[in-house]
Motif scaffolding. Structure first.
Motif, PDB file in Angstrom:
ATOM      1  N   ILE A   1     -11.913   0.910   1.982  1.00 15.96           N
ATOM      2  CA  ILE A   1     -12.077   0.080   0.783  1.00 15.96           C
ATOM      3  C   ILE A   1     -12.400  -1.353   1.183  1.00 15.96           C
ATOM      4  O   ILE A   1     -13.262  -2.004   0.567  1.00 15.96           O
ATOM      5  CB  ILE A   1     -10.801   0.117  -0.081  1.00 15.96           C
ATOM      6  CG1 ILE A   1     -10.538   1.553  -0.552  1.00 15.96           C
ATOM      7  CG2 ILE A   1     -10.923  -0.824  -1.268  1.00 15.96           C
ATOM      8  CD1 ILE A   1      -9.233   1.714  -1.307  1.00 15.96           C
TER       9      ILE A   1
ATOM     10  N   ASN B   1      -8.343   4.403   1.550  1.00 15.58           N
ATOM     11  CA  ASN B   1      -7.905   5.298   0.481  1.00 15.58           C
ATOM     12  C   ASN B   1      -7.631   6.646   1.144  1.00 15.58           C
ATOM     13  O   ASN B   1      -8.551   7.387   1.484  1.00 15.58           O
ATOM     14  CB  ASN B   1      -8.996   5.439  -0.584  1.00 15.58           C
ATOM     15  CG  ASN B   1      -8.551   6.277  -1.778  1.00 15.58           C
ATOM     16  OD1 ASN B   1      -7.822   7.266  -1.623  1.00 15.58           O
ATOM     17  ND2 ASN B   1      -8.995   5.894  -2.969  1.00 15.58           N
TER      18      ASN B   1
ATOM     19  N   LEU C   1      -8.395  -1.416   4.964  1.00 20.95           N
ATOM     20  CA  LEU C   1      -7.698  -0.827   3.820  1.00 20.95           C
ATOM     21  C   LEU C   1      -8.338   0.536   3.549  1.00 20.95           C
ATOM     22  O   LEU C   1      -9.545   0.631   3.306  1.00 20.95           O
ATOM     23  CB  LEU C   1      -7.832  -1.730   2.590  1.00 20.95           C
ATOM     24  CG  LEU C   1      -7.212  -1.202   1.291  1.00 20.95           C
ATOM     25  CD1 LEU C   1      -5.704  -1.019   1.445  1.00 20.95           C
ATOM     26  CD2 LEU C   1      -7.535  -2.140   0.131  1.00 20.95           C
TER      27      LEU C   1
ATOM     28  N   ALA D   1      -8.449  -1.105  -6.402  1.00 24.27           N
ATOM     29  CA  ALA D   1      -8.238   0.305  -6.071  1.00 24.27           C
ATOM     30  C   ALA D   1      -7.218   0.939  -7.020  1.00 24.27           C
ATOM     31  O   ALA D   1      -7.393   2.089  -7.441  1.00 24.27           O
ATOM     32  CB  ALA D   1      -7.772   0.433  -4.624  1.00 24.27           C
ATOM     33  N   LYS D   2      -6.167   0.204  -7.348  1.00 27.26           N
ATOM     34  CA  LYS D   2      -5.138   0.737  -8.269  1.00 27.26           C
ATOM     35  C   LYS D   2      -5.726   0.932  -9.659  1.00 27.26           C
ATOM     36  O   LYS D   2      -5.451   1.925 -10.339  1.00 27.26           O
ATOM     37  CB  LYS D   2      -3.946  -0.223  -8.298  1.00 27.26           C
ATOM     38  CG  LYS D   2      -3.163  -0.228  -6.982  1.00 27.26           C
ATOM     39  CD  LYS D   2      -2.200  -1.413  -6.876  1.00 27.26           C
ATOM     40  CE  LYS D   2      -1.065  -1.284  -7.878  1.00 27.26           C
ATOM     41  NZ  LYS D   2      -0.087  -2.376  -7.689  1.00 27.26           N
TER      42      LYS D   2
ATOM     43  N   ILE E   1      -6.789  -4.188  -3.221  1.00 26.91           N
ATOM     44  CA  ILE E   1      -5.690  -3.279  -3.610  1.00 26.91           C
ATOM     45  C   ILE E   1      -5.613  -3.166  -5.133  1.00 26.91           C
ATOM     46  O   ILE E   1      -5.477  -2.065  -5.692  1.00 26.91           O
ATOM     47  CB  ILE E   1      -4.357  -3.770  -3.024  1.00 26.91           C
ATOM     48  CG1 ILE E   1      -4.358  -3.583  -1.490  1.00 26.91           C
ATOM     49  CG2 ILE E   1      -3.180  -3.027  -3.647  1.00 26.91           C
ATOM     50  CD1 ILE E   1      -3.180  -4.236  -0.788  1.00 26.91           C
TER      51      ILE E   1
ATOM     52  N   CYS F   1       0.833  -1.215   0.000  1.00 27.27           N
ATOM     53  CA  CYS F   1       0.000   0.000   0.000  1.00 27.27           C
ATOM     54  C   CYS F   1       0.862   1.257   0.000  1.00 27.27           C
ATOM     55  O   CYS F   1       0.515   2.264  -0.655  1.00 27.27           O
ATOM     56  CB  CYS F   1      -0.925  -0.003   1.213  1.00 27.27           C
ATOM     57  SG  CYS F   1      -2.226  -1.252   1.130  1.00 27.27           S
TER      58      CYS F   1
ATOM     59  N   THR G   1       1.818   2.474  -3.397  1.00 32.89           N
ATOM     60  CA  THR G   1       0.809   3.096  -4.268  1.00 32.89           C
ATOM     61  C   THR G   1       0.733   4.602  -4.055  1.00 32.89           C
ATOM     62  O   THR G   1       0.359   5.345  -4.967  1.00 32.89           O
ATOM     63  CB  THR G   1      -0.571   2.502  -3.991  1.00 32.89           C
ATOM     64  OG1 THR G   1      -0.984   2.838  -2.661  1.00 32.89           O
ATOM     65  CG2 THR G   1      -0.557   0.991  -4.147  1.00 32.89           C
TER      66      THR G   1
ATOM     67  N   HIS H   1      -7.957   3.917  -9.565  1.00 33.72           N
ATOM     68  CA  HIS H   1      -7.146   5.125  -9.437  1.00 33.72           C
ATOM     69  C   HIS H   1      -6.583   5.548 -10.792  1.00 33.72           C
ATOM     70  O   HIS H   1      -6.507   6.755 -11.111  1.00 33.72           O
ATOM     71  CB  HIS H   1      -6.009   4.879  -8.444  1.00 33.72           C
ATOM     72  CG  HIS H   1      -5.213   6.097  -8.113  1.00 33.72           C
ATOM     73  ND1 HIS H   1      -5.733   7.162  -7.417  1.00 33.72           N
ATOM     74  CD2 HIS H   1      -3.903   6.428  -8.402  1.00 33.72           C
ATOM     75  CE1 HIS H   1      -4.818   8.097  -7.269  1.00 33.72           C
ATOM     76  NE2 HIS H   1      -3.682   7.663  -7.870  1.00 33.72           N
TER      77      HIS H   1
ATOM     78  N   LEU I   1      -2.847   4.424  -0.741  1.00 32.75           N
ATOM     79  CA  LEU I   1      -3.479   3.390   0.079  1.00 32.75           C
ATOM     80  C   LEU I   1      -2.713   3.221   1.385  1.00 32.75           C
ATOM     81  O   LEU I   1      -1.507   3.467   1.449  1.00 32.75           O
ATOM     82  CB  LEU I   1      -3.529   2.065  -0.679  1.00 32.75           C
ATOM     83  CG  LEU I   1      -4.385   2.025  -1.949  1.00 32.75           C
ATOM     84  CD1 LEU I   1      -4.278   0.652  -2.607  1.00 32.75           C
ATOM     85  CD2 LEU I   1      -5.840   2.355  -1.624  1.00 32.75           C
ATOM     86  N   GLU I   2      -3.471   2.764   2.427  1.00 32.98           N
ATOM     87  CA  GLU I   2      -2.844   2.574   3.734  1.00 32.98           C
ATOM     88  C   GLU I   2      -3.559   1.441   4.468  1.00 32.98           C
ATOM     89  O   GLU I   2      -4.775   1.279   4.369  1.00 32.98           O
ATOM     90  CB  GLU I   2      -2.947   3.863   4.559  1.00 32.98           C
ATOM     91  CG  GLU I   2      -2.317   3.762   5.940  1.00 32.98           C
ATOM     92  CD  GLU I   2      -2.470   5.052   6.738  1.00 32.98           C
ATOM     93  OE1 GLU I   2      -2.539   4.953   7.978  1.00 32.98           O
ATOM     94  OE2 GLU I   2      -2.553   6.130   6.124  1.00 32.98           O
TER      95      GLU I   2
END
Length: 531
Positions: free
Chosen positions: A403, A396, A394, A432-433, A429, A375, A378, A436, A381-382
């Motif tokens: 997320i 954003n 997770l 999300a990528k 993840i 994360c 990216t 994004h 993300l965290e």
């Protein structure tokens, strides 16, 4: 014959004198019958006798008959039995010429009340009433001192004092009114003082709550688990004006307080019974201050609950509830609260187990650390987790929303725990990528067309991009120097919009603003120029 009852005369006596407390009395004739009943005969004269007979008749105790001498003289003797009517019997006078009107409306009336109540000692009461009346009459004729009137008033029972005061204060001897008031008030307070000795288990207090009002409070006490509980009953009485019927009311109040003691004991017994329920540890008042300050029905009790949570052989505290009045305490309500606290305790135990599992599962913790590293790469993300790794989320960070979430369950498969977490979060993840990347493409188009709009030659358009919200604010400016000379609308986009759809939405928004401007807004209107 007297009042339809035939008697045989045994003896006749004349000029016999009776010595009474109210003076000597000499009736005209005294007749004794063969059955031992004695009658007093008074001759009816044209000039009525002025002496007040009734108190004397009360003391002598014989029935009285009045004889009209002229009537019998003028009647022919026919050998019939003569008939007579009673003028006095057992405290009641039927001929008002023998009594004063104010006596009839006061003392005589009170005596009849005593007679109807069939009091055992009513003749003693009669004597005291007559004695008071006799002294009052003599005082009016200056034949006795005011102290004699006061002494005779004091000799009566409290209820008679109140009754006499209420009935004579507007009729005679008004000068005694205040003294009678003071005597009745003192009697009232003396009765309260005597009650303190008579009822040692009842605390009786009295005091003025206003210049005219007394309050009497009776309080009973009962010990309970080191606390001193109490219950009170009170009433207020006027003691300086008119309504003096307070003595009997106060005594009734004290009598009710004795019943209050039994009621308090029953309530405490009911609490003791509830304390014996298997899921109740104890029921206690919230504080000593509360029990000292408030009546039993107004204090709150704290209930401690117990149950089997970690071990079926050991009872442990599962919580308490502190807002129960006695009226709120019942088996059903306590059971409902116990079930709620037990469910909370079981949930807490499960959480403790989960925290222990998570904190001591090394592979699971390593997986969390690996996901955190991915994360970080990216940039948006965290990974966040609980203090004991019992949950993982997770986030954003750019848009500040969750997320994905993962929580260790009590029945989780410990072997698959790291894999389950990996599968859920890697998928989230990657998604999300991907999103994004799409967002960045849309933002690129928005920046491109915002620049075109802002660089228009007439300078009447303004566009602002919100990258977080993925929208474009377009403003039509009719007057650059005045905030009110502009109109704005938002174009909302999503990550699946392409360049053509973006251009179409922007065009529709700008046309809408132009239409609005031609119609006029905020005192501004766009006019078409004609040559």
């Amino acid at each position: 014959m007297v009042d339809n009852t035939e008697y045989t005369v045994a003896d006749i006596e004349t000029e016999h004198t009776y010595h009474t407390k109210y003076g000597d009395y000499r009736p005209d004739i005294v007749v004794t019958t063969t059955i031992g009943k004695t009658f007093i005969f008074e001759i009816k004269y044209s000039n009525k006798k002025a002496t007040e007979y009734i108190p004397k008749w009360d003391e002598i105790g014989f029935d009285v008959v009045e004889v009209d001498a002229r009537y019998f003289i003028n009647q022919r003797v026919k050998g019939t039995i003569p008939k007579f009517s009673l003028i006095y019997s057992d405290g009641e006078c039927y001929i008002k010429t023998y009594s004063r009107p104010d006596y009839d409306s006061s003392i005589a009336k009170r005596k009849l009340e005593w007679k109807r109540q069939d009091k055992i000692n009513y003749k003693i009461q009669w004597e005291r009433l007559d004695w008071f009346w006799n002294r009052l009459c003599k005082y009016k004729y200056q034949e006795c001192e005011d102290t004699d009137v006061i002494d005779s008033f004091c000799s009566m029972d409290c209820e008679d004092k109140v009754w006499c005061y209420e009935n004579i204060k507007r009729k005679t001897c008004v000068e005694f009114k205040q003294q009678f008031q003071d005597i009745i008030n003192k009697d009232f307070l003396d009765r309260i003082d005597s009650a303190l000795t008579k009822y040692p288990d009842i605390k009786i207090t009295s005091g003025h709550v206003s210049p005219l009002i007394w309050e009497i409070r009776c309080t009973v006490y009962q010990d309970y688990c080191g606390y001193k509980l109490h219950q009170s009953v009170s009433d207020r009485f006027r003691t300086e004006k008119r309504n003096f019927n307070i003595d009997s009311s106060a005594l009734n109040l004290i009598s009710n307080a004795k019943g209050l003691k039994l009621s308090l004991q029953r309530k405490i017994s009911a609490i003791n019974k509830l304390s014996e329920i298997q899921f109740v540890d104890h029921i206690l008042p919230q504080s000593h201050y509360a029990t000292e300050t408030y009546d039993f029905d107004d204090i709150y009790f704290s209930v401690e609950f117990i149950s089997h949570i970690h071990n079926k052989y050991i009872l442990e505290n599962i919580g308490s509830e502190s807002y129960y009045k006695f009226s709120d305490l019942s088996y059903d309500r306590l059971m409902a609260k116990c079930n709620q606290l037990k469910a909370n305790a079981i949930e807490k135990m499960d959480n403790e187990f989960i925290e222990y599992i998570a904190l001591n599962h090394l592979e699971y913790i390593k997986e969390i650390e690996a996901l955190s590293k991915i994360c970080q790469e990216t940039g948006f993300l965290e990974i966040r987790h609980g203090e004991n790794y019992e949950w993982v989320a997770l986030i954003n960070t750019y848009k500040c929303y969750h997320i994905a979430n993962f929580k260790v369950a009590p029945k989780s498969n410990l072997t698959n725990l790291p894999n389950d977490l990996h599968d859920i979060f890697i998928s989230a993840i990657n998604e999300a990528k991907k999103n994004h990347k799409k967002e960045n493409i849309v933002i690129g188009y928005l920046n491109k067309y915002a620049a075109l709009i802002n660089n228009c030659s007439n300078g009447m358009w303004l566009a602002t991009v919100s990258q977080k919200n993925l929208n474009l604010q377009i403003s039509f400016i009719a007057d650059k120097d005045n905030y009110h000379g502009r109109k704005s609308e938002y174009c909302i986009f999503n990550i699946n919009d392409n360049e053509n759809s973006i251009m179409k939405k922007i065009r529709e928004t700008m046309n809408s603003l132009l239409t609005c401007a031609k119609g006029g807004f905020n005192d501004y209107r766009i006019m078409e120029a004609r040559e």
